[in-house]
Design a protein around this motif. Structure first.
Motif: not given
Length: 94
Positions: A12-14, A18-26, A69-72, A75-81
């Motif tokens: 569940s953590e992964t 990963d879902l948070s990363r995808l949503v924040l990337t969009l 949101l990234c801090e929460r 994630l770093s800005p680089e994680d979103l790219n």
């Protein structure tokens, strides 16, 4: 003979990260597109000083919200790219 089923082993953590990363990337992609459009409108000279001020403040608030949101989500800005392979990265690196 039954076709073997594919199973994904995910904790569940992964999945949440990963879902948070995808949503924040969009969201970041849309934020950057909106920012570019706003800059074009400001540079076009067809906005009042008040409208330019409101857009500037709004863009700063959006950027701050993305940072929070990234801090929460750790994630770093680089994680979103996202790396799109031969196409390069999703977000511009300017």
């Amino acid at each position: 003979m039954e076709t073997p089923r594919w199973r994904i082993a995910a904790d569940s953590e992964t999945v949440e990260r990963d879902l948070s990363r995808l949503v924040l990337t969009l969201v970041e992609l849309v934020r950057q597109l909106v920012e570019r459009q706003c800059v074009r409108r400001m540079d076009g000279g067809n906005l009042s000083d008040e409208q330019v001020e409101v857009l500037g403040v709004t863009l700063m608030r959006l950027e701050d919200a993305m940072t929070e949101l990234c801090e929460r989500f750790g994630l770093s800005p680089e994680d979103l790219n996202l790396d799109l392979g031969p196409l390069g990265t999703l977000l511009p690196t300017d």
